[in-house]
Design a protein around this motif. Structure first.
Motif, short mmCIF file in Angstrom:
data_model
loop_
_atom_site.label_atom_id
_atom_site.label_comp_id
_atom_site.label_asym_id
_atom_site.label_seq_id
_atom_site.Cartn_x
_atom_site.Cartn_y
_atom_site.Cartn_z
N LYS A 1 11.35 25.00 -45.86
CA LYS A 1 9.74 24.90 -46.02
C LYS A 1 9.63 23.51 -45.66
O LYS A 1 8.30 23.04 -45.44
N VAL A 2 10.26 22.56 -45.32
CA VAL A 2 9.80 21.12 -45.00
C VAL A 2 9.24 21.22 -43.50
O VAL A 2 9.69 21.96 -42.48
N GLU A 3 7.95 20.66 -43.38
CA GLU A 3 7.16 20.72 -42.09
C GLU A 3 7.55 19.56 -41.24
O GLU A 3 8.12 18.41 -41.71
N ASN A 4 7.48 19.77 -39.96
CA ASN A 4 7.86 18.75 -38.89
C ASN A 4 9.39 18.16 -39.21
O ASN A 4 9.45 17.05 -39.20
N PRO A 5 10.30 19.27 -39.44
CA PRO A 5 11.52 18.61 -39.96
C PRO A 5 12.31 17.83 -38.80
O PRO A 5 12.29 18.06 -37.54
N ILE A 6 13.04 16.93 -39.40
CA ILE A 6 13.92 16.01 -38.52
C ILE A 6 15.26 16.16 -39.19
O ILE A 6 15.40 15.70 -40.47
N PHE A 7 16.08 16.69 -38.60
CA PHE A 7 17.62 17.08 -39.13
C PHE A 7 18.46 15.99 -38.87
O PHE A 7 18.73 15.46 -37.81
N VAL A 8 19.17 15.26 -39.83
CA VAL A 8 20.35 14.48 -39.63
C VAL A 8 21.67 15.16 -40.34
O VAL A 8 21.69 14.76 -41.71
N PRO A 9 22.31 15.90 -39.51
CA PRO A 9 23.76 16.23 -40.12
C PRO A 9 24.66 15.21 -40.58
O PRO A 9 24.64 14.26 -40.06
N TYR A 10 25.27 15.44 -41.59
CA TYR A 10 26.01 14.45 -42.30
C TYR A 10 27.20 14.09 -41.21
O TYR A 10 27.54 13.16 -41.21
N ARG A 11 27.47 15.12 -40.26
CA ARG A 11 28.50 14.65 -39.35
C ARG A 11 28.11 14.14 -38.59
O ARG A 11 29.12 13.55 -37.53
N ASP A 12 26.97 13.60 -38.13
CA ASP A 12 26.34 12.78 -37.15
C ASP A 12 26.54 11.38 -37.71
O ASP A 12 26.27 10.48 -36.70
N LEU A 13 26.78 11.19 -38.96
CA LEU A 13 26.88 9.93 -39.63
C LEU A 13 28.16 9.54 -39.42
O LEU A 13 28.97 10.26 -40.17
N PRO A 14 28.51 8.41 -38.81
CA PRO A 14 29.83 8.15 -38.69
C PRO A 14 30.98 8.17 -40.23
O PRO A 14 30.32 7.38 -40.89
N ASP A 15 31.98 8.99 -40.13
CA ASP A 15 32.64 8.88 -41.60
C ASP A 15 31.97 9.30 -42.75
O ASP A 15 32.33 8.93 -43.83
N PHE A 16 31.03 9.92 -42.68
CA PHE A 16 29.98 10.15 -43.72
C PHE A 16 30.98 11.51 -44.42
O PHE A 16 31.04 12.46 -43.91
N PRO A 17 30.95 11.48 -45.75
CA PRO A 17 31.49 12.61 -46.56
C PRO A 17 30.93 13.84 -46.12
O PRO A 17 29.53 13.77 -46.01
N VAL A 18 31.48 14.90 -46.03
CA VAL A 18 30.99 16.13 -45.51
C VAL A 18 30.90 16.99 -46.60
O VAL A 18 32.06 17.40 -47.32
N SER A 19 29.80 18.23 -46.80
CA SER A 19 29.87 18.96 -48.03
C SER A 19 30.56 20.25 -47.24
O SER A 19 30.33 20.74 -46.61
#
Ligand code: HPA
Length: 271
Positions: A36-54
């Motif tokens: 439902k978020v309008e004008n969304p910008i997605f930042v997948p966790y996997r794009d963040l270096p060594d960020f923990p992934v669900s």
């Protein structure tokens, strides 16, 4: 190697110019609000270096920046759970990243087992307080004074003003709202009927495997917190039947929209 919250916040700032004051953590089967978020910008966790992934079922694993209820928000579509093997310091990380990005109010949702016998599957419970039965606390270890103090107060962990606002909005949207105490266990096994009887004696109304670490982290760094449980099943032993992961996700599919509408209304009204 894991980066610091500051480094991740910086990394995100280079890609997203939004400065949301509201953060939303979406629970099992409740990730749809992200759509439902309008004008969304997605930042997948996997794009963040060594960020923990669900890895939990029904958890996509991304931040979504955009507008909801007319306000700038960041959603965590996919949270991290202790039972996935994440260190609690990793669960604290996204909360601190959101704080550094400017988030002042954190709204969390989860799926939970109903302990209060007056509850039914599909009920939405406004969390008034919690019992941390995980046996661990995300703030164990050296304290980072830039976020908060060594011994944070938890007397008003679920902001009374936000709870009042939630109740007023629920009346407006015609949403029946239960209110109660959420008890967090580590999981991943569901509880035994004997544990549920014990938790009922302790004063718990619902049981789950999340939320409490994030709420502790959020209170530590001065955020106002509001949280809801969707009662996806009655806890073990209350109905004489087995618990399944499928019913947890099914409840989200059935009642998720009502919870979404309520949260959108609350965001609209937030000053
Ligand atoms: N117990 C623990 N966690 C849960 C439950 C439950 O019954 N339902 C959804 N999450």
């Amino acid at each position: 190697m894991r980066k610091t919250p500051k480094e991740y916040a910086e990394f995100i700032r280079q890609r997203v110019s939004a400065t949301p004051k509201i953060g939303i953590v979406l629970g099992s089967g409740l990730g749809e609000l992200g759509e439902k978020v309008e004008n969304p910008i997605f930042v997948p966790y996997r794009d963040l270096p060594d960020f923990p992934v669900s890895t939990a079922p029904g958890h996509v694993g991304q931040f979504i920046f955009g507008t909801l209820g007319g306000k700038s928000v960041v959603c965590m579509q996919g949270r991290l759970h202790y039972y996935e093997g994440h260190a609690l310091s990793d669960i604290l990380l996204p909360v601190r990243v959101m704080r550094l990005l400017g988030v002042e109010t954190l709204i969390l949702t989860n799926a939970a087992g109903g302990i209060n016998p007056s509850f039914s599957v599909g009920d939405i419970m406004l969390i008034s307080d919690h019992i941390n039965f995980m046996g661990v606390n995300p703030l164990v270890g050296p304290n980072d004074d830039t976020f908060g103090c060594r011994f944070p107060d938890m007397s008003f962990a679920y902001a009374p003003k936000l709870r009042e606002l939630a109740k007023a909005c629920a009346e407006e949207t015609g949403t029946a709202l239960q209110e109660g105490v959420y008890l967090a266990c580590s999981g991943p096994s569901y509880e035994t009927p004997a544990e549920i009887r014990a938790f009922r004696t302790l004063g718990a109304d619902a049981v789950g495997m999340s939320t409490v670490p994030e709420v502790i982290a959020a209170n530590h760094c001065g955020m106002q917190v509001l949280a809801f449980s969707l009662i996806s099943n009655m806890a073990a032993g209350i109905l004489k039947q087995k618990l399944t992961e499928e019913e947890v996700l099914e409840a989200g599919r059935k009642k998720g929209a009502e919870m979404q509408a309520l949260i959108q209304k609350i965001i609209e009204k937030l000053s």
